[in-house]
Write an enzyme that holds these catalytic residues in place. Structure first.
Site, PDB file in Angstrom:
ATOM      1  N   CYS A 169      -6.437   6.914 -18.610  1.00 49.52           N
ATOM      2  CA  CYS A 169      -6.604   5.512 -19.050  1.00 49.52           C
ATOM      3  C   CYS A 169      -7.958   5.255 -19.698  1.00 49.52           C
ATOM      4  CB  CYS A 169      -6.409   4.560 -17.872  1.00 49.52           C
ATOM      5  SG  CYS A 169      -4.741   4.644 -17.214  1.00 49.52           S
ATOM      6  N   HIS A 180      -9.054  -2.154 -20.310  1.00 46.50           N
ATOM      7  CA  HIS A 180      -7.802  -1.409 -20.105  1.00 46.50           C
ATOM      8  C   HIS A 180      -6.794  -2.342 -19.446  1.00 46.50           C
ATOM      9  CE1 HIS A 180      -4.953   1.532 -18.963  1.00 46.50           C
ATOM     10  NE2 HIS A 180      -5.264   1.523 -17.675  1.00 46.50           N
ATOM     11  N   ASN A 222       1.239  -1.005 -18.894  1.00 45.34           N
ATOM     12  CA  ASN A 222       0.102  -0.090 -18.986  1.00 45.34           C
ATOM     13  C   ASN A 222       0.481   1.085 -19.888  1.00 45.34           C
ATOM     14  OD1 ASN A 222      -1.931   1.775 -18.565  1.00 45.34           O
ATOM     15  ND2 ASN A 222      -1.941   1.610 -16.335  1.00 45.34           N
TER      16      ASN A 222
HETATM   17  O1  UT7 Z   1      -4.159   2.673 -15.215  1.00 45.68           O
HETATM   18  C1  UT7 Z   1      -4.768   3.495 -14.254  1.00 45.68           C
HETATM   19  C2  UT7 Z   1      -5.264   2.699 -13.169  1.00 45.68           C
HETATM   20  N1  UT7 Z   1      -4.188   2.089 -12.441  1.00 45.68           N
HETATM   21  C3  UT7 Z   1      -4.441   0.976 -11.792  1.00 45.68           C
HETATM   22  O2  UT7 Z   1      -5.531   0.479 -11.903  1.00 45.68           O
HETATM   23  C4  UT7 Z   1      -3.386   0.394 -10.888  1.00 45.68           C
HETATM   24  C5  UT7 Z   1      -4.054  -0.170  -9.662  1.00 45.68           C
HETATM   25  N2  UT7 Z   1      -3.132  -0.676  -8.644  1.00 45.68           N
HETATM   26  C6  UT7 Z   1      -2.382  -1.775  -8.852  1.00 45.68           C
HETATM   27  O3  UT7 Z   1      -2.364  -2.349  -9.917  1.00 45.68           O
HETATM   28  C7  UT7 Z   1      -1.633  -2.332  -7.672  1.00 45.68           C
HETATM   29  O4  UT7 Z   1      -2.035  -1.687  -6.503  1.00 45.68           O
HETATM   30  C8  UT7 Z   1      -0.080  -2.218  -7.804  1.00 45.68           C
HETATM   31  C9  UT7 Z   1       0.419  -3.182  -8.848  1.00 45.68           C
HETATM   32  C10 UT7 Z   1       0.292  -0.794  -8.156  1.00 45.68           C
HETATM   33  C11 UT7 Z   1       0.590  -2.603  -6.490  1.00 45.68           C
HETATM   34  O5  UT7 Z   1       0.195  -3.905  -6.095  1.00 45.68           O
HETATM   35  P1  UT7 Z   1      -0.313  -4.176  -4.600  1.00 45.68           P
HETATM   36  O6  UT7 Z   1      -0.544  -5.614  -4.487  1.00 45.68           O
HETATM   37  O7  UT7 Z   1      -1.468  -3.247  -4.357  1.00 45.68           O
HETATM   38  O8  UT7 Z   1       0.947  -3.784  -3.752  1.00 45.68           O
HETATM   39  P2  UT7 Z   1       1.094  -2.646  -2.630  1.00 45.68           P
HETATM   40  O9  UT7 Z   1       1.065  -1.299  -3.235  1.00 45.68           O
HETATM   41  O10 UT7 Z   1       0.118  -2.943  -1.546  1.00 45.68           O
HETATM   42  O11 UT7 Z   1       2.549  -2.948  -2.130  1.00 45.68           O
HETATM   43  C12 UT7 Z   1       2.903  -4.191  -1.516  1.00 45.68           C
HETATM   44  C13 UT7 Z   1       4.375  -4.154  -1.166  1.00 45.68           C
HETATM   45  C14 UT7 Z   1       4.785  -2.896  -0.434  1.00 45.68           C
HETATM   46  O12 UT7 Z   1       5.746  -3.261   0.549  1.00 45.68           O
HETATM   47  P3  UT7 Z   1       5.277  -3.444   2.097  1.00 45.68           P
HETATM   48  O13 UT7 Z   1       4.730  -2.105   2.492  1.00 45.68           O
HETATM   49  O14 UT7 Z   1       4.260  -4.540   2.080  1.00 45.68           O
HETATM   50  O15 UT7 Z   1       6.559  -3.800   2.754  1.00 45.68           O
HETATM   51  C15 UT7 Z   1       5.476  -2.070  -1.492  1.00 45.68           C
HETATM   52  O16 UT7 Z   1       6.449  -1.204  -0.970  1.00 45.68           O
HETATM   53  O17 UT7 Z   1       5.166  -4.198  -2.362  1.00 45.68           O
HETATM   54  C16 UT7 Z   1       6.119  -3.128  -2.332  1.00 45.68           C
HETATM   55  N3  UT7 Z   1       6.370  -2.707  -3.715  1.00 45.68           N
HETATM   56  C17 UT7 Z   1       7.258  -3.311  -4.523  1.00 45.68           C
HETATM   57  N4  UT7 Z   1       8.082  -4.345  -4.326  1.00 45.68           N
HETATM   58  C18 UT7 Z   1       8.849  -4.734  -5.346  1.00 45.68           C
HETATM   59  C19 UT7 Z   1       5.745  -1.721  -4.424  1.00 45.68           C
HETATM   60  N5  UT7 Z   1       6.232  -1.675  -5.670  1.00 45.68           N
HETATM   61  C20 UT7 Z   1       7.162  -2.652  -5.758  1.00 45.68           C
HETATM   62  C21 UT7 Z   1       8.003  -3.104  -6.786  1.00 45.68           C
HETATM   63  N6  UT7 Z   1       8.816  -4.137  -6.545  1.00 45.68           N
HETATM   64  N7  UT7 Z   1       7.990  -2.551  -8.014  1.00 45.68           N
END
Ligand code: UT7
Length: 340
Positions: free
Chosen positions: A114, A267, A297
């Site tokens: 990225c 980014h 992204n």
């Molecule tokens: O480009 C390179 C750099 N990349 C980044 O900078 C990405 C950085 N990370 C992020 O943008 C975020 O962490 C994400 C968008 C990937 C995830 O958001 P989050 O608020 O950190 O969510 P999480 O991973 O903590 O997941 C929260 C919940 C989980 O369920 P439980 O464990 O709370 O029951 C996940 O299983 O959301 C669930 N989940 C989803 N639910 C619906 C994860 N993906 C999805 C989905 N749809 N697509």
């Protein structure tokens, strides 16, 4: 007078096929609401059939070359940035040289994920200032849809990424003084890059690779090791901190205040990351360019696609002070400060 690296032309290309959050929700357990709230993404573009990254890069490069008003034969260096090359090797730099009908010029691939644009621009600037290149083509192109898992087990990454490409034509110019901060010079003023390989496994495609027994064994094929793996929360935290620290450091060492920045082009990984950085820097919303809602992204391609759209929309004009900012797999991060 010293040499400077000026952006002469910029172009972008995205595939026609629009994939909405609702489209994805038909394939896996996710929702438009979850994706919008957590990331800001509303839709993304996916290639159809087999369209390699170099193909998208060629389209973007042609537009950038046209805007620059230079002949393809004038290009004397190619830098390509992608994490989704057509082949395991070679990279796409040489493929671009061939498909664009360029001279047999050096073609270099930058592997900074990225941060591909910020790394590529920093390398390009060094080459140009050293006199090793005069008209350099920097192409960032990604086809990521092909490697994503569109079942519920892949939802944490599948909803984030899109396909697309952006390209810059960078030209050597004798320093031209304009009033204002950053010595008033047009072109790249400064770049600040960093890395921390201890985070490599928090965001990677593990296999195939030389660290995997059998490289492309049946075990690798059956496992999900060939798909992107990410610890989203950890990556999020690192991204917010590194991007904020890097932006502050590059502004400070160039005596540039937040109010001097015409446009921050970060980014596009997550709108919440970009909002956190914007608030930390004290920038107004109109000082930041985002388009993640339409493309998701696109990894190395996010910043040049933003630049190209910002020019089209009249939000980026000659003389504007621009700050790019990225964080990605590796970990890698960085920023470029430039006067457009
Ligand atoms: O480009 C390179 C750099 N990349 C980044 O900078 C990405 C950085 N990370 C992020 O943008 C975020 O962490 C994400 C968008 C990937 C995830 O958001 P989050 O608020 O950190 O969510 P999480 O991973 O903590 O997941 C929260 C919940 C989980 O369920 P439980 O464990 O709370 O029951 C996940 O299983 O959301 C669930 N989940 C989803 N639910 C619906 C994860 N993906 C999805 C989905 N749809 N697509």
């Amino acid at each position: 007078m010293a040499l400077h690296t000026v952006v002469r032309g910029v172009g972008h290309f995205v595939p026609e096929q629009v994939v909405t959050n609702d489209d994805l929700a038909r394939l896996m357990d996710t929702s438009d609401e979850w994706i919008r709230e957590r990331t800001g993404i509303q839709e993304r573009r996916f290639v159809q059939n087999v369209t390699p990254a170099s193909e998208l890069g060629v389209h973007a490069a042609k537009l950038a070359i046209e805007q620059a008003g230079v002949s393809p034969t004038a290009v004397d260096y190619v830098i390509a940035a992608t994490l989704s090359p057509d082949y395991y090797f070679p990279g796409i730099g040489t493929l671009l040289q061939h498909k664009l009908g360029l001279q047999h010029v050096p073609a270099l691939d930058v592997r900074a994920q990225c941060s591909g644009l910020v790394y590529g621009l920093a390398v390009a600037d060094s080459l140009i200032r050293a006199g090793a290149a005069k008209t350099l083509l920097l192409v960032c192109a990604e086809v990521q849809s092909i490697v994503l898992d569109f079942s519920t087990s892949g939802r944490d990454t599948a909803v984030l990424f899109g396909d697309g490409a952006g390209a810059l034509v960078l030209a050597a110019e004798e320093g031209q003084s304009l009033p204002g901060p950053g010595n008033g010079v047009r072109g790249v003023i400064d770049s600040l890059l960093g890395s921390d390989g201890s985070g490599a496994e928090l965001l990677c495609v593990e296999a195939p690779g030389s660290g995997t027994p059998g490289f492309l064994s049946q075990e690798v094929v059956n496992s999900a090791k060939w798909r992107p793996r990410m610890d989203g929360r950890q990556v999020f935290k690192h991204a917010v901190t590194r991007m904020g620290d890097t932006a502050e450091a590059i502004l400070q060492r160039n005596g540039v205040g937040a109010e001097d920045i015409a446009l921050l082009i970060p980014h596009q990984a997550n709108l919440r990351i970009n909002e956190a950085v914007r608030e930390r820097l004290g920038l107004r919303p109109e000082q930041v360019f985002n388009n993640i809602e339409r493309y998701g992204n696109t990894t190395a391609a996010t910043i040049p696609i933003c630049m190209s759209e910002a020019v089209e929309q009249g939000r980026l004009k000659q003389g504007d002070l621009v700050l790019t900012l990225a964080f990605g797999a590796g970990f890698t991060w960085g920023a470029n400060l430039l006067r457009w």
